[in-house]
Each structure stands twice: as C-alpha cells, then as structure tokens.
Design an enzyme around this catalytic site. Structure first.
Site, PDB file in Angstrom:
ATOM      1  N   CYS A  66     103.350  43.015  36.147  1.00  0.00           N
ATOM      2  CA  CYS A  66     103.227  44.348  35.556  1.00  0.00           C
ATOM      3  C   CYS A  66     102.502  44.274  34.206  1.00  0.00           C
ATOM      4  CB  CYS A  66     104.619  44.957  35.380  1.00  0.00           C
ATOM      5  SG  CYS A  66     104.608  46.500  34.466  1.00  0.00           S
ATOM      6  N   CYS A  78     103.949  46.460  31.380  1.00  0.00           N
ATOM      7  CA  CYS A  78     105.205  45.946  30.824  1.00  0.00           C
ATOM      8  C   CYS A  78     104.944  44.769  29.881  1.00  0.00           C
ATOM      9  CB  CYS A  78     106.138  45.455  31.933  1.00  0.00           C
ATOM     10  SG  CYS A  78     106.264  46.529  33.344  1.00  0.00           S
ATOM     11  N   ASP A  79     104.065  43.859  30.271  1.00  0.00           N
ATOM     12  CA  ASP A  79     103.972  42.567  29.582  1.00  0.00           C
ATOM     13  C   ASP A  79     102.641  42.286  28.892  1.00  0.00           C
ATOM     14  OD1 ASP A  79     106.537  41.990  30.542  1.00  0.00           O
ATOM     15  OD2 ASP A  79     105.749  41.217  32.430  1.00  0.00           O
TER      16      ASP A  79
END
Ligand code: NAP
Length: 312
Positions: free
Chosen positions: A135, A138-139
């Site tokens: 993701c 997200c990261d």
C-alpha cells in the site's frame, strides 16, 4: 415471517457495501453493515480517484469514502466493526456469526472485496514493515530519497509508481511483460516520467536484506534469463488481488479463482444471499461498478423480504 434481529446484514464497508447500506436503509429496511477493519475498503489505499463521475480533477480515495459513509449514516444505516466467521442458511432466516455473536436476518449481502496478492518470495512476509509493502498511500512517506520498486503492470502498480515518485530518489517499475496492463492514460504518464524507470520482461527472483530491512532485489529477465541485483529500500507489490471469500467457500458457489459466482442481478446460488462488488465474478473492478452492484443487491434484498412478508 420469523423474528430476526435485522432485515439485512451487509458484510463489507467498501463502495459496494456502503451503497447497498444506503439503498436498503432508504428503503426502510432494518440494516446492519459489518466491517472488519475501517470503512472504505480498497479505496482507502488509493491516492487520487480520477474516474468517479462528478469530481473533475479527481478526489482523494479516503475523502470520497468519508463522504460515502456520511451519506449512509444520513439514512440511518447502522454499522459495526467485527469479523464475520460464518453465515448459515436456515431457509427464510440467515444466521451470521460475528466475533462469536449470532445475528439473525432475512438477507445477507456480501461485499467483502479483495485483498492484494503476495509475490510469495522467501523473506517477503518477514520484511513487511521493513521495506516490503502492499500500500503506497499507507507506507510511501517512509521511503524518502531512497530508491523504490513497484512490482506489477496494472492500474494499481501504475498509480502507486506515480504516487511514490514524490518520495523516492527514483522508482523502478518491474513488469513481467513488455507492455503494461494499466489504462492508457496511466501508461502515458509513466513512460513520460523521468523519475520512473521500467524493468520490462522482468520478475523479482529474490530479495536482499540485512538486519535493517530490505536493501535490494535480484531481478530476472524472463527473455534472457539474466539476473541483476538492484538496490532498493522499498518494494511495493501490486500484482493483482484475491477475493475475500474464504469464509463462504463451503456455502456459496465460487468460480475457479475464488470469486462468488453471480450475475449482474447479484444473486448467488442461495435465495436471500447476494454478492456485490469486487468479491463476485465481474468484468470490471471499479468504484462505479461496485456502487451499481450495491444498489442492485439492495433492490434484490427488498424484493426478497417483500416475498417473505407475503408468505407469512
Ligand atoms: P491487475 O489488473 O490484475 O494487474 C496485476 C499486474 O500484476 C499485471 O500487470 C500482471 O501482469 C502482474 N502480475 C500478476 N501476477 C504477477 C506475478 N506473480 N509476478 C509479477 N507480476 C505479476 O491488478 P490491479 O492493478 O491490482 O487491479 C485490480 C483491479 O482493480 C483491475 O480491474 C483494475 O483495473 C482495478 N483498478 C482500477 C483503478 C482505477 O480505475 N483507477 C485503480 C486500481 C485498480 P500481466 O499484465 O502480465 O498479467
């Protein structure tokens, strides 16, 4: 008609589930939506949604999903967080077990979507959180000014590469063929971008790491069989998705890839159980198609409950 806790239980809080919830609540059916993690589904991991009509210039995935949720709640949809362990077909009544607790209802709408596939390489799982991710939204921000790899050639991989280039010193996109699967507009952007480098006809053969995490990967060219090591600190895997249908595999008919068999009417092999969105066999996985499915599933739910009421 037997006494139930709810008319309709919806499993999954992505665009399909929330739309089904909005329509069912607006049809004055007592409806509960059960979501395992956070409302919004896969769209919560999407940066910019450019193909949801009504938003010229696009809208961020999480922002759109918050609007979906507000809209459902406006019509009185009840939501809860929980893991659905089992669905049982008792005829006119369905039994849904959520975290060990029983809920009885007349209709179940399954809208559990999909999860990203893994590459299944040695060390991949151990390196999640230390260089390997599924993701970018997200990261991505953890990988500033370091080389990043994106694996895959579909829409997700292309969108992730275009997002990650703002963080990484460069992005290398590893694709097993010499042509991308992604939508043409994304392909054009990728190929024109100086910060994105393509590794065509290539797959990740193995991962290289030390005690700090991922440090590189060995790529194998599928045409020449040549191996080469590439230094990367982050690897974002976007090689497709698997349906979240394990919990219904003994109840519903699934196709050979695990998707719930159902037509455009969202009907499954069991009356009163419907499948909406990416978890069913579809030719297109989009927010717009998931939304359409959610609306159809709610209509089928209403018709099914009407027929039960007429029987009693
Ligand atoms: P996808 O379309 O299935 O693409 C997966 C990519 O990964 C393909 O390029 C595939 O290569 C490659 N791949 C598969 N297995 C691999 C392996 N073991 N090793 C290396 N490469 C592998 O998956 P997705 O991009 O996650 O998209 C899923 C669905 O969501 C699609 O229908 C997509 O259109 C949709 N989506 C839409 C949007 C949007 O409209 N904005 C955004 C994201 C996703 P091949 O091409 O050779 O098969």
């Amino acid at each position: 008609m037997k006494q139930t806790d709810y008319d309709v239980v919806i499993i999954g809080g992505g665009p399909a589930g929330m739309t089904a919830g909005l329509y069912a609540s607006r049809a004055e059916l007592k409806t509960l939506l059960v979501e395992k993690m956070i409302m919004g589904g896969q769209v919560m991991t999407t940066t910019r949604v450019e193909n949801w009509p009504g938003y010229p210039g696009g809208i961020d995935g999480p922002e759109l999903m918050v609007k979906f949720q507000e809209h459902c709640v406006e019509f009185g949809l009840e939501t809860t967080t929980g893991d659905v362990e089992k669905i049982e077909d008792l005829g006119d009544t369905k039994r849904v077990v959520v975290d060990g607790k029983e809920i009885l209802c007349s209709v179940v709408i399954i809208a559990t979507g999909v999860v990203p596939k893994k590459l299944e390489l040695p060390g991949e799982r151990e390196l999640v959180g230390r260089g390997v991710s599924y993701c970018a939204t997200c990261d991505g921000a953890f990988f500033r000014n370091v080389p990043i790899a994106v694996i895959g050639g579909g829409d997700t991989a292309a969108e992730e590469a275009l997002f990650l280039k703002r963080f990484g010193s460069k992005v290398i996109m590893v694709h097993r063929r010499d042509q991308m699967r992604a939508t043409k507009i994304l392909q054009t952007r990728i190929l024109a971008d100086e910060k994105i480098e393509m590794a065509w006809d290539s797959v990740v053969d193995s991962l290289v790491s030390d005690n700090t995490g991922l440090t590189g990967m060995v790529l194998r060219n599928l045409k020449t069989n040549e191996l080469r090591e590439v230094e990367v600190a982050g690897m974002f895997v976007a090689v497709g998705v698997d349906p979240t249908t394990e919990f219904v595999k003994d109840l519903l008919e699934l196709d050979e890839t695990g998707y719930i068999k159902s037509g455009e009417d969202t009907c499954t092999n069991i009356p009163g159980i419907y499948a909406a969105g990416d978890c069913r066999t579809t030719i297109l996985k989009q927010i717009s198609t998931a939304v359409g499915d959610g609306a159809v599933a709610a209509l089928k739910a209403e018709q099914h409950i009407d027929s039960l009421r007429q029987k009693s």
